[in-house]
Design a protein around this motif. Structure first.
Motif, PDB file in Angstrom:
ATOM      1  N   VAL A  37       0.843  -1.183   0.000  1.00 38.09           N
ATOM      2  CA  VAL A  37       0.000   0.000   0.000  1.00 38.09           C
ATOM      3  C   VAL A  37       0.883   1.240   0.000  1.00 38.09           C
ATOM      4  CG1 VAL A  37      -1.727   1.330   1.271  1.00 38.09           C
ATOM      5  CG2 VAL A  37      -1.893  -1.163   1.188  1.00 38.09           C
ATOM      6  N   GLN A  38       0.541   2.181  -0.873  1.00 38.68           N
ATOM      7  CA  GLN A  38       1.256   3.461  -0.912  1.00 38.68           C
ATOM      8  C   GLN A  38       0.269   4.608  -0.922  1.00 38.68           C
ATOM      9  OE1 GLN A  38       4.141   3.551  -4.202  1.00 38.68           O
ATOM     10  NE2 GLN A  38       5.701   3.757  -2.632  1.00 38.68           N
ATOM     11  N   LEU A  39       0.549   5.604  -0.090  1.00 39.03           N
ATOM     12  CA  LEU A  39      -0.181   6.854  -0.097  1.00 39.03           C
ATOM     13  C   LEU A  39       0.831   7.960  -0.359  1.00 39.03           C
ATOM     14  CD1 LEU A  39      -2.485   6.383   3.039  1.00 39.03           C
ATOM     15  CD2 LEU A  39      -3.027   5.909   0.654  1.00 39.03           C
ATOM     16  N   GLN A  40       0.696   8.613  -1.481  1.00 36.02           N
ATOM     17  CA  GLN A  40       1.666   9.629  -1.898  1.00 36.02           C
ATOM     18  C   GLN A  40       1.034  11.010  -1.799  1.00 36.02           C
ATOM     19  OE1 GLN A  40       4.922   8.904  -2.937  1.00 36.02           O
ATOM     20  NE2 GLN A  40       5.255  11.110  -2.842  1.00 36.02           N
ATOM     21  N   ALA A  41       1.445  11.762  -0.780  1.00 35.74           N
ATOM     22  CA  ALA A  41       0.905  13.111  -0.584  1.00 35.74           C
ATOM     23  C   ALA A  41       1.758  14.132  -1.320  1.00 35.74           C
ATOM     24  CB  ALA A  41       0.857  13.445   0.902  1.00 35.74           C
ATOM     25  N   SER A  42       1.113  15.152  -1.839  1.00 35.93           N
ATOM     26  CA  SER A  42       1.810  16.215  -2.547  1.00 35.93           C
ATOM     27  C   SER A  42       1.008  17.507  -2.446  1.00 35.93           C
ATOM     28  CB  SER A  42       2.011  15.832  -4.013  1.00 35.93           C
ATOM     29  OG  SER A  42       0.756  15.644  -4.650  1.00 35.93           O
ATOM     30  N   GLY A  43       1.641  18.602  -2.892  1.00 40.85           N
ATOM     31  CA  GLY A  43       0.946  19.872  -2.932  1.00 40.85           C
ATOM     32  C   GLY A  43       1.324  20.861  -1.850  1.00 40.85           C
ATOM     33  N   GLY A  44       2.158  20.444  -0.922  1.00 43.31           N
ATOM     34  CA  GLY A  44       2.589  21.360   0.121  1.00 43.31           C
ATOM     35  C   GLY A  44       3.529  22.425  -0.423  1.00 43.31           C
ATOM     36  N   GLY A  45       3.840  23.402   0.412  1.00 38.52           N
ATOM     37  CA  GLY A  45       4.747  24.453  -0.003  1.00 38.52           C
ATOM     38  C   GLY A  45       4.696  25.630   0.940  1.00 38.52           C
ATOM     39  N   LEU A  46       5.261  26.736   0.480  1.00 35.89           N
ATOM     40  CA  LEU A  46       5.305  27.977   1.261  1.00 35.89           C
ATOM     41  C   LEU A  46       4.257  28.934   0.703  1.00 35.89           C
ATOM     42  CD1 LEU A  46       6.666  29.927   3.291  1.00 35.89           C
ATOM     43  CD2 LEU A  46       8.274  30.515   1.453  1.00 35.89           C
ATOM     44  N   VAL A  47       3.442  29.481   1.596  1.00 31.43           N
ATOM     45  CA  VAL A  47       2.388  30.397   1.175  1.00 31.43           C
ATOM     46  C   VAL A  47       2.249  31.495   2.212  1.00 31.43           C
ATOM     47  CG1 VAL A  47       0.569  29.027   2.276  1.00 31.43           C
ATOM     48  CG2 VAL A  47      -0.001  30.507   0.334  1.00 31.43           C
ATOM     49  N   GLN A  48       1.818  32.655   1.786  1.00 28.73           N
ATOM     50  CA  GLN A  48       1.590  33.750   2.725  1.00 28.73           C
ATOM     51  C   GLN A  48       0.259  33.553   3.442  1.00 28.73           C
ATOM     52  OE1 GLN A  48       1.978  37.418   0.454  1.00 28.73           O
ATOM     53  NE2 GLN A  48       4.053  37.681   1.254  1.00 28.73           N
ATOM     54  N   ALA A  49       0.163  34.122   4.614  1.00 27.39           N
ATOM     55  CA  ALA A  49      -1.086  34.083   5.367  1.00 27.39           C
ATOM     56  C   ALA A  49      -2.221  34.629   4.512  1.00 27.39           C
ATOM     57  CB  ALA A  49      -0.952  34.883   6.651  1.00 27.39           C
ATOM     58  N   GLY A  50      -3.355  33.929   4.554  1.00 29.72           N
ATOM     59  CA  GLY A  50      -4.497  34.306   3.732  1.00 29.72           C
ATOM     60  C   GLY A  50      -4.548  33.578   2.401  1.00 29.72           C
ATOM     61  N   GLY A  51      -3.468  32.921   2.061  1.00 26.83           N
ATOM     62  CA  GLY A  51      -3.396  32.212   0.795  1.00 26.83           C
ATOM     63  C   GLY A  51      -4.033  30.831   0.848  1.00 26.83           C
ATOM     64  N   SER A  52      -3.891  30.100  -0.255  1.00 29.50           N
ATOM     65  CA  SER A  52      -4.511  28.784  -0.395  1.00 29.50           C
ATOM     66  C   SER A  52      -3.514  27.769  -0.927  1.00 29.50           C
ATOM     67  CB  SER A  52      -5.697  28.848  -1.365  1.00 29.50           C
ATOM     68  OG  SER A  52      -6.696  29.719  -0.898  1.00 29.50           O
ATOM     69  N   LEU A  53      -3.749  26.531  -0.577  1.00 25.99           N
ATOM     70  CA  LEU A  53      -3.028  25.395  -1.119  1.00 25.99           C
ATOM     71  C   LEU A  53      -4.002  24.238  -1.281  1.00 25.99           C
ATOM     72  CD1 LEU A  53       0.339  25.216   0.917  1.00 25.99           C
ATOM     73  CD2 LEU A  53       0.099  25.735  -1.519  1.00 25.99           C
ATOM     74  N   ARG A  54      -3.700  23.364  -2.218  1.00 29.05           N
ATOM     75  CA  ARG A  54      -4.490  22.153  -2.383  1.00 29.05           C
ATOM     76  C   ARG A  54      -3.568  20.955  -2.280  1.00 29.05           C
ATOM     77  NH1 ARG A  54      -7.403  19.432  -7.609  1.00 29.05           N
ATOM     78  NH2 ARG A  54      -9.298  18.683  -6.590  1.00 29.05           N
ATOM     79  N   LEU A  55      -3.794  20.137  -1.279  1.00 34.79           N
ATOM     80  CA  LEU A  55      -3.026  18.914  -1.113  1.00 34.79           C
ATOM     81  C   LEU A  55      -3.731  17.765  -1.824  1.00 34.79           C
ATOM     82  CD1 LEU A  55      -2.105  19.124   2.691  1.00 34.79           C
ATOM     83  CD2 LEU A  55      -0.978  20.207   0.722  1.00 34.79           C
ATOM     84  N   SER A  56      -2.928  16.855  -2.349  1.00 36.44           N
ATOM     85  CA  SER A  56      -3.449  15.646  -2.970  1.00 36.44           C
ATOM     86  C   SER A  56      -2.793  14.434  -2.324  1.00 36.44           C
ATOM     87  CB  SER A  56      -3.155  15.640  -4.469  1.00 36.44           C
ATOM     88  OG  SER A  56      -3.770  16.730  -5.119  1.00 36.44           O
ATOM     89  N   CYS A  57      -3.493  13.341  -2.342  1.00 30.44           N
ATOM     90  CA  CYS A  57      -2.938  12.085  -1.827  1.00 30.44           C
ATOM     91  C   CYS A  57      -3.401  10.973  -2.750  1.00 30.44           C
ATOM     92  CB  CYS A  57      -3.403  11.852  -0.405  1.00 30.44           C
ATOM     93  SG  CYS A  57      -2.924  10.244   0.291  1.00 30.44           S
ATOM     94  N   ALA A  58      -2.464  10.424  -3.497  1.00 32.55           N
ATOM     95  CA  ALA A  58      -2.764   9.355  -4.438  1.00 32.55           C
ATOM     96  C   ALA A  58      -2.496   8.009  -3.782  1.00 32.55           C
ATOM     97  CB  ALA A  58      -1.915   9.511  -5.689  1.00 32.55           C
ATOM     98  N   ALA A  59      -3.477   7.126  -3.843  1.00 33.58           N
ATOM     99  CA  ALA A  59      -3.378   5.829  -3.187  1.00 33.58           C
ATOM    100  C   ALA A  59      -3.195   4.715  -4.204  1.00 33.58           C
ATOM    101  CB  ALA A  59      -4.623   5.572  -2.354  1.00 33.58           C
ATOM    102  N   SER A  60      -2.435   3.698  -3.822  1.00 32.90           N
ATOM    103  CA  SER A  60      -2.271   2.516  -4.653  1.00 32.90           C
ATOM    104  C   SER A  60      -2.080   1.307  -3.753  1.00 32.90           C
ATOM    105  CB  SER A  60      -1.090   2.677  -5.604  1.00 32.90           C
ATOM    106  OG  SER A  60       0.111   2.867  -4.883  1.00 32.90           O
ATOM    107  N   GLY A  61      -2.404   0.143  -4.291  1.00 36.01           N
ATOM    108  CA  GLY A  61      -2.220  -1.078  -3.534  1.00 36.01           C
ATOM    109  C   GLY A  61      -3.345  -1.419  -2.580  1.00 36.01           C
ATOM    110  N   LEU A  62      -4.428  -0.687  -2.660  1.00 39.16           N
ATOM    111  CA  LEU A  62      -5.594  -0.972  -1.824  1.00 39.16           C
ATOM    112  C   LEU A  62      -6.857  -0.647  -2.595  1.00 39.16           C
ATOM    113  CD1 LEU A  62      -6.001   1.854   0.891  1.00 39.16           C
ATOM    114  CD2 LEU A  62      -4.924   2.152  -1.307  1.00 39.16           C
ATOM    115  N   THR A  63      -7.974  -1.185  -2.134  1.00 38.40           N
ATOM    116  CA  THR A  63      -9.263  -0.856  -2.743  1.00 38.40           C
ATOM    117  C   THR A  63      -9.710   0.468  -2.141  1.00 38.40           C
ATOM    118  OG1 THR A  63      -9.755  -3.216  -2.932  1.00 38.40           O
ATOM    119  CG2 THR A  63     -11.592  -1.666  -3.187  1.00 38.40           C
ATOM    120  N   PHE A  64      -9.376   1.528  -2.826  1.00 42.01           N
ATOM    121  CA  PHE A  64      -9.498   2.871  -2.281  1.00 42.01           C
ATOM    122  C   PHE A  64     -10.908   3.170  -1.782  1.00 42.01           C
ATOM    123  CE2 PHE A  64      -8.129   7.113  -1.628  1.00 42.01           C
ATOM    124  CZ  PHE A  64      -9.103   7.982  -2.088  1.00 42.01           C
TER     125      PHE A  64
END
Length: 121
Positions: free
Chosen positions: A1-28
């Motif tokens: 089973v693998q869960l691969q998270a991405s989308g993090g980073g540096l942002v200013q206060a008030g800003g936005s980010l979108r994180l993703s997590c792609a799964a494999s090896g399981l019945t999601f």
């Protein structure tokens, strides 16, 4: 089973980010998915959870109204849209898969490696 998270980073206060997590090896679609975060020296804390179908979600107090969890079972991916970010949201964010709906991180079975989010003031 693998869960691969991405989308993090540096942002200013008030800003936005979108994180993703792609799964494999399981019945999601059979797993509840959660997002958690852990800052240095602090315990891992619940952020958001979504049921298998995506029909129900829940959030921690500090994130409610600002963060949105969603999932695409066809793409085996869970997302965390984070808006109105604050410096106190700075943390390492993890996605996790569990068999039982829960906000307790100890009840989750599989974990991703985490993605860093830094919010500057």
């Amino acid at each position: 089973v693998q869960l691969q998270a991405s989308g993090g980073g540096l942002v200013q206060a008030g800003g936005s980010l979108r994180l993703s997590c792609a799964a494999s090896g399981l019945t999601f679609s059979s797993f509840v998915m959660g997002w958690f975060r852990q800052a240095p020296g602090k315990e891992r804390e619940f952020v958001a959870v979504i049921t298998r179908s995506g029909g129900y979600t829940d959030y921690s107090g500090p994130t409610k109204g600002r963060f949105t969890i969603s999932r695409d079972n066809a793409a085996n991916t869970v997302y965390l849209q984070m808006n109105s970010l604050r410096p106190e949201d700075t943390s390492l964010y993890y996605c996790a898969a569990g068999r039982i709906y829960n906000i307790d991180y100890r009840r989750y079975d599989y974990w991703g490696q985490g993605t860093h989010v830094t919010v500057s003031s």
